[in-house]
Write an enzyme that holds these catalytic residues in place. Structure first.
Site, PDB file in Angstrom:
ATOM      1  N   LYS A 101      -6.170  -2.210  -7.088  1.00 25.50           N
ATOM      2  CA  LYS A 101      -7.020  -3.372  -7.356  1.00 25.50           C
ATOM      3  C   LYS A 101      -8.244  -2.995  -8.189  1.00 25.50           C
ATOM      4  CE  LYS A 101      -5.710  -6.164  -3.311  1.00 25.50           C
ATOM      5  NZ  LYS A 101      -4.640  -5.398  -2.664  1.00 25.50           N
ATOM      6  N   SER A 131      -3.418  -0.335  -2.443  1.00 29.62           N
ATOM      7  CA  SER A 131      -4.438  -1.301  -2.872  1.00 29.62           C
ATOM      8  C   SER A 131      -5.574  -0.724  -3.706  1.00 29.62           C
ATOM      9  CB  SER A 131      -5.035  -2.018  -1.652  1.00 29.62           C
ATOM     10  OG  SER A 131      -4.139  -2.995  -1.166  1.00 29.62           O
ATOM     11  N   SER A 155      -9.311  -6.982   0.539  1.00 32.10           N
ATOM     12  CA  SER A 155      -8.093  -6.514  -0.110  1.00 32.10           C
ATOM     13  C   SER A 155      -7.044  -7.610  -0.189  1.00 32.10           C
ATOM     14  CB  SER A 155      -7.519  -5.293   0.624  1.00 32.10           C
ATOM     15  OG  SER A 155      -6.641  -4.577  -0.210  1.00 32.10           O
TER      16      SER A 155
END
Length: 420
Positions: A119, A116, A173
């Site tokens: 991102k 993640s 997230s």
């Protein structure tokens, strides 16, 4: 007479042509071994790593981005500085957000799986493009994420301000939030256009070992990054005041969706560095069973802002953010002028290899190609190979043959006159 001349010519043709032997090739210079990175022992109960996909081939030019000292799979730290702490991360980097100086790293250009923390690339590429007050409607395709993966709780048909979706992305997230933002920023191409924009922005930053396959960081084919590339991406993010405000937000309320009969709810910042580390500026956590734990975090101390990036960490004996915290402590303990490399500026031209002493860095017009065979430089001085010797031998034999022909012809003419 003629027989003696022919015998002499034959003996010349049978003489061996002596060609000097080539010098023995110089032995290659051995490549110095990489300095091992400090490691801590992973407990036996830690989950085993699943097989990693094959990364693209390493390119020497990419490995040297930011400085030749960074082209190592091992440890690189300033001379005379303290030893960095042992961590379980397979690669990491600490850099100054303001000066761009790299303070130290372990395998900074080694390919890793992002999870993640990818991102942040989505935020760097699309946050400046999207109006935070715009209201977007969530579609069924936006909720196409892996079962059990992290999500904010956005609803199909729900209408949310873009700012709320960004906060859902960075605080919780949310993988569906990543799909919404990529679709919105991708224009007519939708989510695929958003991913393409991410990859184009990574190329613009000089993040040459980063390729996104998904906007959220959920594992996808051919998806990679490096600790160095993550620092380039994070530097752009923390230069944006809107991102800094989002990253330090502790809680946010997701608005109710009255048309769907759903109440609002509150989300919290999932980055433990915020609130637990003095001077924390925020960052991003990540995890998949393939990538293991990944982390990006930044903090400020005495007017100095540092960022840490790490990939492939285990959660024991220290969690990812805790490994980031001890590396930040190590970085702040270094002198302000400590450096082993630098973060390249966005849009900077592709680096070129440093010229060797026998090469001139100046540009000269190309010369016409020489049609003659190139000389063999491996032979002794003054001898350029077998070519001249063979030419000389051929010339000598040719002259002798011509002499024999003339003598034979002259002998025949003499005998002819005698007969007459």
């Amino acid at each position: 007479m003629r027989n003696r001349l022919l015998a002499a010519a034959s003996s010349v043709l049978l003489l061996p042509v002596v060609v000097p032997a080539a010098h023995a090739a110089a032995a290659p210079t051995p490549t110095p071994a990489a300095v091992p990175c400090p490691r801590v022992t992973v407990p036996a109960s830690a989950p085993s790593r699943p097989p990693r996909p094959s990364p693209p081939p390493a390119v020497a030019e990419d490995q040297a981005v930011g400085g030749s000292a960074l082209a190592t799979a091992g440890l690189v730290t300033p001379a005379g500085g303290p030893q960095p702490p042992g961590v379980t991360a397979t690669s990491w980097l600490v850099a100054d957000l303001d000066t761009g100086q790299v303070l130290g790293a372990c395998g900074p250009h080694e390919h890793g799986t992002p999870a993640s923390v990818q991102k942040l690339l989505l935020a760097a590429a699309l946050m400046p493009r999207l109006d935070p007050q715009q209201v977007v409607t969530v579609t069924k395709e936006d909720l196409d994420i892996e079962r059990g993966s992290s999500a904010v709780g956005l609803l199909v048909g729900g209408r949310y301000p873009v700012e709320t979706v960004w906060l859902g992305l960075l605080l919780q997230s949310g993988n569906e939030a990543a799909n919404v933002l990529a679709r919105l920023g991708g224009g007519a191409e939708g989510r695929a256009g958003g991913v393409r924009a991410m990859n184009e922005f990574a190329e613009y930053l000089g993040a040459r070992q980063t390729h996104a396959a998904t906007p959220s960081g959920l594992d996808g084919p051919g998806q990679f990054t490096s600790a160095y590339d993550l620092a380039l991406i994070a530097r752009v993010c923390f230069a944006d005041p809107t991102f800094r405000r989002y990253a330090l937000t502790e809680t946010h309320r997701i608005p109710a969706q009255e048309q769907l009969g759903k109440k609002g709810f509150q989300i919290q910042n999932g980055n433990p560095l915020v609130g637990r580390y003095p001077g924390a500026l925020g960052g991003k956590t990540g995890f998949t069973s393939l990538a293991r734990h990944t982390y990006v975090g930044a903090a400020e101390r005495d007017g100095r802002r540092l960022v840490v990036t790490l990939l492939g960490a285990e959660s024991r004996p220290m969690r990812g953010w805790e490994q980031g915290a001890v590396l930040l402590d190590w970085g702040f303990a270094l002198p302000r002028d400590a450096s082993v490399g630098r973060l390249v500026e966005p849009g900077q031209p592709t680096p070129t290899p440093t010229p060797t002493p026998t090469q001139s860095p100046s540009v000269t017009p190309p010369m016409a190609a020489d049609p003659r065979p190139a000389a063999d430089e491996s032979l002794s001085d003054g001898v350029t190979g077998p070519g001249p010797l063979l030419v000389a031998a051929a010339a000598g034999v040719g002259g002798l043959v011509a002499l024999i022909v003339r003598l034979v012809h002259r002998s025949r003419r003499r005998r002819g006159r005698l007969r007459a």
